[in-house]
Design a protein around this motif. Structure first.
Motif, PDB file in Angstrom:
ATOM      1  N   LEU A  28      30.945  19.091 -18.657  1.00 15.99           N
ATOM      2  CA  LEU A  28      30.958  20.598 -18.845  1.00 15.99           C
ATOM      3  C   LEU A  28      32.235  20.905 -18.431  1.00 15.99           C
ATOM      4  O   LEU A  28      32.785  21.871 -19.025  1.00 15.99           O
ATOM      5  N   GLY A  29      32.776  20.583 -17.244  1.00 16.95           N
ATOM      6  CA  GLY A  29      34.107  21.031 -16.765  1.00 16.95           C
ATOM      7  C   GLY A  29      35.074  20.794 -17.549  1.00 16.95           C
ATOM      8  O   GLY A  29      36.283  21.516 -17.872  1.00 16.95           O
ATOM      9  N   ILE A  30      35.051  19.518 -18.194  1.00 16.13           N
ATOM     10  CA  ILE A  30      36.406  19.079 -19.238  1.00 16.13           C
ATOM     11  C   ILE A  30      36.189  19.688 -20.316  1.00 16.13           C
ATOM     12  O   ILE A  30      37.285  20.220 -20.742  1.00 16.13           O
ATOM     13  N   SER A  31      34.863  20.134 -20.906  1.00 17.16           N
ATOM     14  CA  SER A  31      34.945  20.866 -22.109  1.00 17.16           C
ATOM     15  C   SER A  31      35.434  22.144 -22.125  1.00 17.16           C
ATOM     16  O   SER A  31      35.987  22.692 -22.768  1.00 17.16           O
ATOM     17  N   VAL A  32      35.101  22.955 -20.735  1.00 10.63           N
ATOM     18  CA  VAL A  32      35.658  24.291 -20.471  1.00 10.63           C
ATOM     19  C   VAL A  32      37.126  24.466 -20.206  1.00 10.63           C
ATOM     20  O   VAL A  32      37.786  25.316 -20.966  1.00 10.63           O
ATOM     21  N   ASP A  33      37.633  23.253 -19.723  1.00 13.02           N
ATOM     22  CA  ASP A  33      38.947  23.216 -19.610  1.00 13.02           C
ATOM     23  C   ASP A  33      39.615  22.850 -20.898  1.00 13.02           C
ATOM     24  O   ASP A  33      40.727  23.806 -21.114  1.00 13.02           O
ATOM     25  N   ARG A  34      39.306  21.944 -21.752  1.00 13.31           N
ATOM     26  CA  ARG A  34      39.996  21.761 -22.844  1.00 13.31           C
ATOM     27  C   ARG A  34      39.888  22.877 -23.898  1.00 13.31           C
ATOM     28  O   ARG A  34      40.822  23.241 -24.650  1.00 13.31           O
ATOM     29  N   GLN A  35      38.898  23.582 -23.966  1.00  9.71           N
ATOM     30  CA  GLN A  35      38.561  24.609 -24.848  1.00  9.71           C
ATOM     31  C   GLN A  35      38.886  25.952 -24.439  1.00  9.71           C
ATOM     32  O   GLN A  35      38.987  27.117 -25.086  1.00  9.71           O
ATOM     33  N   LYS A  36      39.660  26.137 -23.199  1.00  6.43           N
ATOM     34  CA  LYS A  36      40.012  27.168 -22.473  1.00  6.43           C
ATOM     35  C   LYS A  36      39.080  28.387 -22.779  1.00  6.43           C
ATOM     36  O   LYS A  36      39.487  29.453 -23.387  1.00  6.43           O
ATOM     37  N   SER A  38      36.346  31.324 -21.838  1.00  6.56           N
ATOM     38  CA  SER A  38      35.962  32.300 -20.685  1.00  6.56           C
ATOM     39  C   SER A  38      34.712  33.012 -20.850  1.00  6.56           C
ATOM     40  O   SER A  38      34.657  33.421 -21.838  1.00  6.56           O
ATOM     41  N   LEU A  39      34.446  33.181 -19.667  1.00 12.22           N
ATOM     42  CA  LEU A  39      33.036  33.869 -19.520  1.00 12.22           C
ATOM     43  C   LEU A  39      32.998  35.081 -18.869  1.00 12.22           C
ATOM     44  O   LEU A  39      33.324  35.185 -17.676  1.00 12.22           O
ATOM     45  N   LEU A  42      36.619  35.442 -16.878  1.00  9.44           N
ATOM     46  CA  LEU A  42      36.742  34.430 -15.738  1.00  9.44           C
ATOM     47  C   LEU A  42      37.827  33.433 -16.181  1.00  9.44           C
ATOM     48  O   LEU A  42      38.104  33.309 -17.288  1.00  9.44           O
ATOM     49  N   ASP A  43      38.551  33.039 -15.126  1.00 11.79           N
ATOM     50  CA  ASP A  43      39.643  32.136 -15.281  1.00 11.79           C
ATOM     51  C   ASP A  43      39.109  30.877 -15.895  1.00 11.79           C
ATOM     52  O   ASP A  43      38.015  30.251 -15.292  1.00 11.79           O
ATOM     53  N   PRO A  44      39.442  30.032 -16.829  1.00  8.11           N
ATOM     54  CA  PRO A  44      38.862  28.948 -17.579  1.00  8.11           C
ATOM     55  C   PRO A  44      39.115  27.705 -16.498  1.00  8.11           C
ATOM     56  O   PRO A  44      38.373  26.888 -16.258  1.00  8.11           O
ATOM     57  N   ASP A  45      40.238  27.823 -15.791  1.00 12.11           N
ATOM     58  CA  ASP A  45      40.538  26.831 -14.933  1.00 12.11           C
ATOM     59  C   ASP A  45      39.708  26.808 -13.507  1.00 12.11           C
ATOM     60  O   ASP A  45      39.217  25.840 -13.108  1.00 12.11           O
ATOM     61  N   ALA A  46      39.559  28.144 -13.261  1.00 12.85           N
ATOM     62  CA  ALA A  46      38.661  28.138 -12.025  1.00 12.85           C
ATOM     63  C   ALA A  46      36.988  27.854 -12.607  1.00 12.85           C
ATOM     64  O   ALA A  46      36.504  27.222 -11.700  1.00 12.85           O
ATOM     65  N   MET A  47      36.675  28.071 -13.707  1.00 10.57           N
ATOM     66  CA  MET A  47      35.294  27.762 -13.891  1.00 10.57           C
ATOM     67  C   MET A  47      35.187  26.238 -14.246  1.00 10.57           C
ATOM     68  O   MET A  47      34.175  25.649 -13.648  1.00 10.57           O
TER      69      MET A  47
END
Length: 144
Positions: A28-36, A38-39, A42-47
């Motif tokens: 989940l963290g990798i998919s959020v990071d690669r797809q940038k 935002s929820l 919020l910053d995608p890197d922080a998420m």
């Protein structure tokens, strides 16, 4: 009674669950990071970092519960006060997550969560609580 094998099986299942939780959170963290993604701004890197941290912390929590159960299985002794509290919180977490997984994941995940829940509760109930023994009464003086 079969309390040692129950504790051992519960420990193995908790270790498998810990590895699964860590892997799911990593993905989940990798998919959020690669797809940038935002929820709500919020910053995608922080998420992604918080997802990895949460996965690691929850995995360590489940692994700690498994270590307590392994100790119970090896020594055939009841868990101490802190370990018992740790197992009770794990049982509550499995009960709540089991109720949530029915709608989100399906009945198979619910069955797995309930099996782990039942094994943890059975371990807590099967081992007698250790109570300090009362000091022995002094022997009565023999009258001569």
């Amino acid at each position: 009674m079969a309390r040692r094998p129950v504790a051992a099986v519960a420990a193995v299942l908790l270790l498998l669950e810990a590895v699964g939780i860590v892997l799911v959170n990593m993905i989940l963290g990798i998919s959020v990071d690669r797809q940038k993604m935002s929820l709500g701004g919020l910053d995608p890197d922080a998420m992604s970092v918080s997802t990895w941290i949460l996965g690691g912390v929850f995995g360590l929590y489940l692994a700690a519960c498994a270590v307590v159960l392994i100790r119970c299985a090896l020594t055939d002794r009841a868990p101490g006060r802190f370990a018992r509290i740790l197992l009770i919180t794990s049982a509550v977490v499995h009960g709540v997550l089991g109720a949530l997984t029915v709608g989100l994941v399906g009945w198979g995940a619910f069955a797995f969560m309930m099996v782990v829940f039942g094994l943890i509760v059975l371990t807590l109930v099967a081992f007698p609580a250790e109570r300090p023994e009362a000091p022995a009464a002094p022997p009565a003086a023999a009258e001569s």
